[in-house]
Design a protein around this motif. Structure first.
Motif, PDB file in Angstrom:
ATOM      1  N   LEU A  97     -83.019 -57.187  62.334  1.00  0.00           N
ATOM      2  CA  LEU A  97     -82.896 -56.425  63.570  1.00  0.00           C
ATOM      3  C   LEU A  97     -84.269 -56.196  64.191  1.00  0.00           C
ATOM      4  CD1 LEU A  97     -80.218 -53.752  62.587  1.00  0.00           C
ATOM      5  CD2 LEU A  97     -79.975 -55.502  64.363  1.00  0.00           C
ATOM      6  N   ALA A  98     -85.229 -55.849  63.337  1.00  0.00           N
ATOM      7  CA  ALA A  98     -86.596 -55.645  63.821  1.00  0.00           C
ATOM      8  C   ALA A  98     -87.181 -56.943  64.357  1.00  0.00           C
ATOM      9  CB  ALA A  98     -87.467 -55.096  62.699  1.00  0.00           C
ATOM     10  N   TYR A 108     -90.123 -62.665  75.502  1.00  0.00           N
ATOM     11  CA  TYR A 108     -89.249 -62.709  76.676  1.00  0.00           C
ATOM     12  C   TYR A 108     -89.350 -61.459  77.550  1.00  0.00           C
ATOM     13  CZ  TYR A 108     -87.242 -66.546  74.018  1.00  0.00           C
ATOM     14  OH  TYR A 108     -87.066 -67.711  73.312  1.00  0.00           O
ATOM     15  N   SER A 109     -90.245 -60.539  77.169  1.00  0.00           N
ATOM     16  CA  SER A 109     -90.440 -59.289  77.926  1.00  0.00           C
ATOM     17  C   SER A 109     -89.139 -58.510  78.079  1.00  0.00           C
ATOM     18  CB  SER A 109     -91.038 -59.588  79.315  1.00  0.00           C
ATOM     19  OG  SER A 109     -92.289 -60.216  79.186  1.00  0.00           O
ATOM     20  N   VAL A 110     -88.275 -58.618  77.092  1.00  0.00           N
ATOM     21  CA  VAL A 110     -87.009 -57.880  77.083  1.00  0.00           C
ATOM     22  C   VAL A 110     -87.144 -56.710  76.113  1.00  0.00           C
ATOM     23  CG1 VAL A 110     -84.545 -57.952  76.508  1.00  0.00           C
ATOM     24  CG2 VAL A 110     -85.630 -59.902  77.656  1.00  0.00           C
ATOM     25  N   VAL A 111     -87.072 -55.504  76.631  1.00  0.00           N
ATOM     26  CA  VAL A 111     -87.161 -54.309  75.796  1.00  0.00           C
ATOM     27  C   VAL A 111     -85.751 -53.850  75.458  1.00  0.00           C
ATOM     28  CG1 VAL A 111     -87.989 -51.940  75.628  1.00  0.00           C
ATOM     29  CG2 VAL A 111     -89.339 -53.649  76.877  1.00  0.00           C
ATOM     30  N   VAL A 112     -85.410 -53.935  74.184  1.00  0.00           N
ATOM     31  CA  VAL A 112     -84.064 -53.564  73.747  1.00  0.00           C
ATOM     32  C   VAL A 112     -83.928 -52.045  73.761  1.00  0.00           C
ATOM     33  CG1 VAL A 112     -82.371 -53.721  71.879  1.00  0.00           C
ATOM     34  CG2 VAL A 112     -83.937 -55.635  72.326  1.00  0.00           C
ATOM     35  N   LYS A 118     -80.385 -48.316  67.234  1.00  0.00           N
ATOM     36  CA  LYS A 118     -79.974 -47.173  66.402  1.00  0.00           C
ATOM     37  C   LYS A 118     -78.510 -47.290  66.018  1.00  0.00           C
ATOM     38  CE  LYS A 118     -79.680 -42.117  66.418  1.00  0.00           C
ATOM     39  NZ  LYS A 118     -79.912 -40.878  67.226  1.00  0.00           N
ATOM     40  N   ALA A 119     -77.674 -47.674  66.968  1.00  0.00           N
ATOM     41  CA  ALA A 119     -76.245 -47.833  66.690  1.00  0.00           C
ATOM     42  C   ALA A 119     -76.005 -48.933  65.666  1.00  0.00           C
ATOM     43  CB  ALA A 119     -75.500 -48.140  67.987  1.00  0.00           C
ATOM     44  N   ALA A 120     -76.770 -50.033  65.773  1.00  0.00           N
ATOM     45  CA  ALA A 120     -76.616 -51.137  64.832  1.00  0.00           C
ATOM     46  C   ALA A 120     -77.024 -50.715  63.422  1.00  0.00           C
ATOM     47  CB  ALA A 120     -77.442 -52.332  65.289  1.00  0.00           C
TER      48      ALA A 120
END
Length: 341
Positions: A97-98, A108-112, A118-120
């Motif tokens: 996950l990390a 990709y400059s995508v901030v999750v 946290k839910a995962a």
């Protein structure tokens, strides 16, 4: 000056007000910081993140979704996929996950959304709890067996006297003395090992925990003295460049190479040394680390002193895991013996 006449501070620019020149400078700073951060990251972490991303792309292909779609639902599905179908260990899933979130941010400059991860992780904890309640076997490789001092002495005595044996002795003894992970051994540079009147000062910079400096004294037994073993290797290998790796590859002809060892290779050397000595226990790259913690505890060393070598925080439960029970009938390892029953 009258308060009424104080200058009004200028209102800071908002991001959407940045001009082209400022955006370019900030972008260059981002790129430089990413490069610097990646250089500090241990090689094994970088390789692990690559493997994590490969797992994620395969999972996304099965669901026919883009790899950038890391939402609460997809990350939970990813956890379910790894736990239920792949039968992965808890720690492996947590790291994947990390790895996915870091790769998305850096490449990709995508901030999750933190709430999504946290839910995962909450789902993952629920799976582990149910598995424990059902008394399912623990997943993963388990703890590395501790390399006790008697085994370390035997292994070192069985090392050859050639350049390979000199290197292996130094790796084993210095690795034990600084409670090294395999990546920490592989990451040591010559500049990280400094002479001192009392022995060596070893700066462990490539580490999962905070960087630490370990004071390694001369040993009372010359055959297992980590300081003498290191000096013998440094002299035999003619290591002089401070930026080069402390432990190197060796050509089959005996020529020491400029390239350093990978973490995997460092662990393999420790495993192979144990097998050559005829020890039935299969030691791994973490065995010297666990061995130091175990032997220091049995010698009555202060917990803070042990943590200073291993790099653990005060009260760390992980450190407890390294301090293994050695003999169930020994007074030190059996809390029932000597209490008056």
């Amino acid at each position: 000056m009258n308060a009424e006449h104080l200058p009004v501070p200028a209102r800071p620019l908002l991001p959407d007000q940045f001009d082209t020149e400022l955006r370019a400078r900030l972008s260059a700073l981002d790129a430089a910081s990413d490069t610097h951060a990646s250089e500090q990251r241990p090689d094994n972490t970088t390789l692990a993140y690559r493997a994590d991303w490969k797992t994620w792309t395969g999972f996304c292909a099965q669901l026919q979704i883009p790899t950038t779609a890391a939402t609460r639902g997809t990350l939970r599905a990813f956890v379910d996929y790894l736990w239920t179908r792949e039968k992965r260990a808890y720690s492996t899933i947590d790291r994947k996950l990390a790895g996915v979130t870091v790769t998305l941010r850096q490449q990709y400059s995508v901030v999750v959304d933190p709430e999504a991860t946290k839910a995962a992780r909450e789902l993952l904890k629920d799976y582990r709890k149910k598995a424990e309640e059902a008394e399912e076997p623990a997943r993963g490789r388990g703890k590395a067996p501790a390399m006790r001092l008697d085994s370390l002495r035997l292994i070192v005595s069985k090392c050859d006297t050639d350049i390979f044996g000199i290197r292996d002795q130094a790796m084993l003894l210095l690795g034990f003395s600084i409670a090294a992970r395999r990546a920490e051994l592989a990451g040591l540079r010559l500049r990280n090992i400094r002479d001192d009147d009392n022995g060596l000062l070893v700066d462990v910079r490539v580490s999962k925990t905070d960087p630490r400096t370990v004071a390694v004294p001369y040993g009372t037994n010359p055959a297992t003295c980590p300081v003498r073993a290191w000096k013998a290797w440094a002299e035999a290998a003619q290591i002089t460049d401070p930026d080069r790796h402390a432990f190197r590859r060796i050509h089959h002809t005996g020529s020491v190479q400029p390239q350093g060892l990978t973490p995997q290779r460092a662990g393999d050397i420790i495993t192979a040394a144990g097998l050559r000595a005829g020890i039935e226990v299969l030691f791994t790259g973490h065995s010297v680390r666990s061995g130091l913690a175990t032997e220091a505890r049995r010698a009555g060393k202060d917990r803070k002193a042990i943590a200073a070598i291993t790099g653990h925080k005060e009260g760390s439960k992980v450190l407890d895991g390294y301090m293994q029970i050695v003999d169930q009938w020994d007074e030190q390892d059996n809390a029932l013996i000597g209490i008056g029953l």
